[in-house]
Scaffold this motif. Structure first.
Motif, PDB file in Angstrom:
ATOM      1  N   VAL A  15      -6.239 -25.707  32.294  1.00 56.68           N
ATOM      2  CA  VAL A  15      -6.629 -24.397  31.788  1.00 56.68           C
ATOM      3  C   VAL A  15      -6.359 -23.308  32.817  1.00 56.68           C
ATOM      4  O   VAL A  15      -6.206 -22.141  32.468  1.00 56.68           O
ATOM      5  CB  VAL A  15      -8.126 -24.409  31.398  1.00 56.68           C
ATOM      6  CG1 VAL A  15      -8.527 -23.093  30.759  1.00 56.68           C
ATOM      7  CG2 VAL A  15      -8.405 -25.563  30.447  1.00 56.68           C
ATOM      8  N   ARG A  16      -6.286 -23.679  34.072  1.00 60.03           N
ATOM      9  CA  ARG A  16      -6.155 -22.675  35.123  1.00 60.03           C
ATOM     10  C   ARG A  16      -4.860 -21.898  35.027  1.00 60.03           C
ATOM     11  O   ARG A  16      -4.853 -20.670  35.168  1.00 60.03           O
ATOM     12  CB  ARG A  16      -6.257 -23.347  36.496  1.00 60.03           C
ATOM     13  CG  ARG A  16      -7.630 -23.905  36.808  1.00 60.03           C
ATOM     14  CD  ARG A  16      -7.631 -24.674  38.102  1.00 60.03           C
ATOM     15  NE  ARG A  16      -8.935 -25.295  38.347  1.00 60.03           N
ATOM     16  CZ  ARG A  16      -9.155 -26.180  39.308  1.00 60.03           C
ATOM     17  NH1 ARG A  16      -8.171 -26.557  40.098  1.00 60.03           N
ATOM     18  NH2 ARG A  16     -10.359 -26.688  39.462  1.00 60.03           N
ATOM     19  N   ALA A  75     -11.899 -15.095  28.445  1.00 59.89           N
ATOM     20  CA  ALA A  75     -13.283 -15.528  28.239  1.00 59.89           C
ATOM     21  C   ALA A  75     -13.382 -16.486  27.059  1.00 59.89           C
ATOM     22  O   ALA A  75     -14.138 -17.466  27.095  1.00 59.89           O
ATOM     23  CB  ALA A  75     -14.184 -14.317  28.028  1.00 59.89           C
ATOM     24  N   ALA A  76     -12.605 -16.215  26.014  1.00 58.96           N
ATOM     25  CA  ALA A  76     -12.633 -17.088  24.839  1.00 58.96           C
ATOM     26  C   ALA A  76     -12.070 -18.464  25.159  1.00 58.96           C
ATOM     27  O   ALA A  76     -12.551 -19.480  24.640  1.00 58.96           O
ATOM     28  CB  ALA A  76     -11.845 -16.439  23.703  1.00 58.96           C
ATOM     29  N   VAL A  77     -11.059 -18.531  26.012  1.00 62.55           N
ATOM     30  CA  VAL A  77     -10.484 -19.821  26.402  1.00 62.55           C
ATOM     31  C   VAL A  77     -11.527 -20.672  27.118  1.00 62.55           C
ATOM     32  O   VAL A  77     -11.633 -21.881  26.895  1.00 62.55           O
ATOM     33  CB  VAL A  77      -9.249 -19.603  27.301  1.00 62.55           C
ATOM     34  CG1 VAL A  77      -8.815 -20.913  27.961  1.00 62.55           C
ATOM     35  CG2 VAL A  77      -8.093 -19.049  26.481  1.00 62.55           C
ATOM     36  N   ARG A  85      -9.038 -23.197  20.844  1.00 61.87           N
ATOM     37  CA  ARG A  85      -8.310 -22.798  22.052  1.00 61.87           C
ATOM     38  C   ARG A  85      -6.819 -22.683  21.758  1.00 61.87           C
ATOM     39  O   ARG A  85      -6.149 -21.774  22.267  1.00 61.87           O
ATOM     40  CB  ARG A  85      -8.576 -23.802  23.173  1.00 61.87           C
ATOM     41  CG  ARG A  85      -7.930 -23.438  24.493  1.00 61.87           C
ATOM     42  CD  ARG A  85      -8.318 -24.418  25.572  1.00 61.87           C
ATOM     43  NE  ARG A  85      -9.697 -24.214  26.008  1.00 61.87           N
ATOM     44  CZ  ARG A  85     -10.301 -24.972  26.929  1.00 61.87           C
ATOM     45  NH1 ARG A  85      -9.651 -25.992  27.472  1.00 61.87           N
ATOM     46  NH2 ARG A  85     -11.539 -24.721  27.291  1.00 61.87           N
ATOM     47  N   ARG A  86      -6.299 -23.575  20.940  1.00 60.90           N
ATOM     48  CA  ARG A  86      -4.872 -23.483  20.589  1.00 60.90           C
ATOM     49  C   ARG A  86      -4.617 -22.261  19.706  1.00 60.90           C
ATOM     50  O   ARG A  86      -3.548 -21.650  19.772  1.00 60.90           O
ATOM     51  CB  ARG A  86      -4.439 -24.776  19.894  1.00 60.90           C
ATOM     52  CG  ARG A  86      -4.460 -25.984  20.830  1.00 60.90           C
ATOM     53  CD  ARG A  86      -3.712 -27.163  20.237  1.00 60.90           C
ATOM     54  NE  ARG A  86      -4.406 -27.687  19.075  1.00 60.90           N
ATOM     55  CZ  ARG A  86      -5.376 -28.590  19.133  1.00 60.90           C
ATOM     56  NH1 ARG A  86      -5.779 -29.050  20.309  1.00 60.90           N
ATOM     57  NH2 ARG A  86      -5.951 -29.041  18.042  1.00 60.90           N
ATOM     58  N   LEU A 156      -1.384 -22.977  26.088  1.00 60.38           N
ATOM     59  CA  LEU A 156      -2.621 -23.131  25.317  1.00 60.38           C
ATOM     60  C   LEU A 156      -2.362 -23.820  23.980  1.00 60.38           C
ATOM     61  O   LEU A 156      -3.152 -24.654  23.541  1.00 60.38           O
ATOM     62  CB  LEU A 156      -3.257 -21.763  25.089  1.00 60.38           C
ATOM     63  CG  LEU A 156      -3.850 -21.076  26.320  1.00 60.38           C
ATOM     64  CD1 LEU A 156      -4.300 -19.665  25.972  1.00 60.38           C
ATOM     65  CD2 LEU A 156      -5.027 -21.878  26.871  1.00 60.38           C
ATOM     66  N   ALA A 157      -1.262 -23.456  23.334  1.00 57.51           N
ATOM     67  CA  ALA A 157      -0.960 -24.042  22.028  1.00 57.51           C
ATOM     68  C   ALA A 157      -0.628 -25.524  22.124  1.00 57.51           C
ATOM     69  O   ALA A 157      -0.852 -26.281  21.176  1.00 57.51           O
ATOM     70  CB  ALA A 157       0.192 -23.284  21.375  1.00 57.51           C
TER      71      ALA A 157
END
Length: 232
Positions: A15-16, A75-77, A85-86, A156-157
């Motif tokens: 995620v970073r 923030a949502a991630v 998240r995707r 992310l996807a």
């Protein structure tokens, strides 16, 4: 006990990079919005010729709001996992596309530059544009921001579902303690030394009331009571 890296670190590592790319894109977009994109000179025949400098916030009014959208997306991630998240990744990709269009058009000279500049500078109808020039740097920065946002959207996807779920599991203290107790039990069943467990797991197990140094989980403490009951 052998200290090992905390379990959440490798799971959050995926995620970073998207977060860094989103932060970079937002910073580039904000910086570009403060810079002059187009300089237009005009004359109306009655007053002195004037020059208007149109920054990114004027030439492309959505630039700053899109940067704020990326910050909110960060923030949502952190607050979501799995398919939400995707989905955020898809939305970030749309932000990237919207950001790239005006900067690409300006760099390639597409559209009527003088007409748009006169409208945005709010020149009077009698005024005539004598010159209109563009500054390539802010457009390049906006284009780089779009590329960074697009890279974040792809990551992310394509993020694995199980990685996101495990990350959420170990971010929850209650679930983390339960998982630590389960790992200690597995370690005892396999008859492996306590050093094979990470320091984080050992501390979580202690928080849950499980002593990792015991051979069996509180079985010895119950044996005397059982024997006493049989004798009685």
């Amino acid at each position: 006990m052998t200290a090992e890296p905390d379990r959440p670190a490798p799971r959050n590592a995926g995620v970073r990079l998207p977060l860094v790319l989103m932060a970079l894109a937002a910073a580039l977009m904000w910086g570009s919005s403060r810079m002059t994109w187009v300089t237009v000179s005009s004359s109306d025949g009655l007053t002195e010729p004037r020059t208007n400098e149109l920054n990114g916030g004027v030439w492309f009014g959505a630039l700053t709001p899109l940067a704020l959208v990326l910050l909110a997306g960060m923030a949502a991630v952190l607050a979501t996992r799995g398919w939400p998240r995707r989905l955020i990744g898809v939305l970030v990709g749309l932000v990237a596309a919207v950001t790239a269009v005006p900067s690409f058009a300006l760099l390639t000279g597409s559209g009527d530059l003088e007409k748009r500049a006169a409208a945005l500078a709010e020149l009077p109808a009698r005024a005539t544009v004598t010159a209109a020039s563009t500054a390539p740097l802010p457009s390049v920065l906006a284009l780089l921001a779009a590329l960074a946002a697009f890279g974040a959207s792809v990551l992310l996807a394509r993020m694995p579902r199980d990685t996101a779920q495990l990350s959420g599991k170990y971010d929850n203290p209650v679930a983390r303690r339960e998982a630590a107790t389960e790992e200690v039990s597995k370690q005892r069943t396999a008859d492996k030394p306590d050093g094979a467990l990470s320091e984080r797991v050992l501390w979580d197990a202690l928080d849950a009331g499980t002593d990792p140094t015991e051979d069996t989980p509180k079985a010895g403490a119950q044996a005397p009571d059982s024997a006493g009951g049989q004798a009685t």
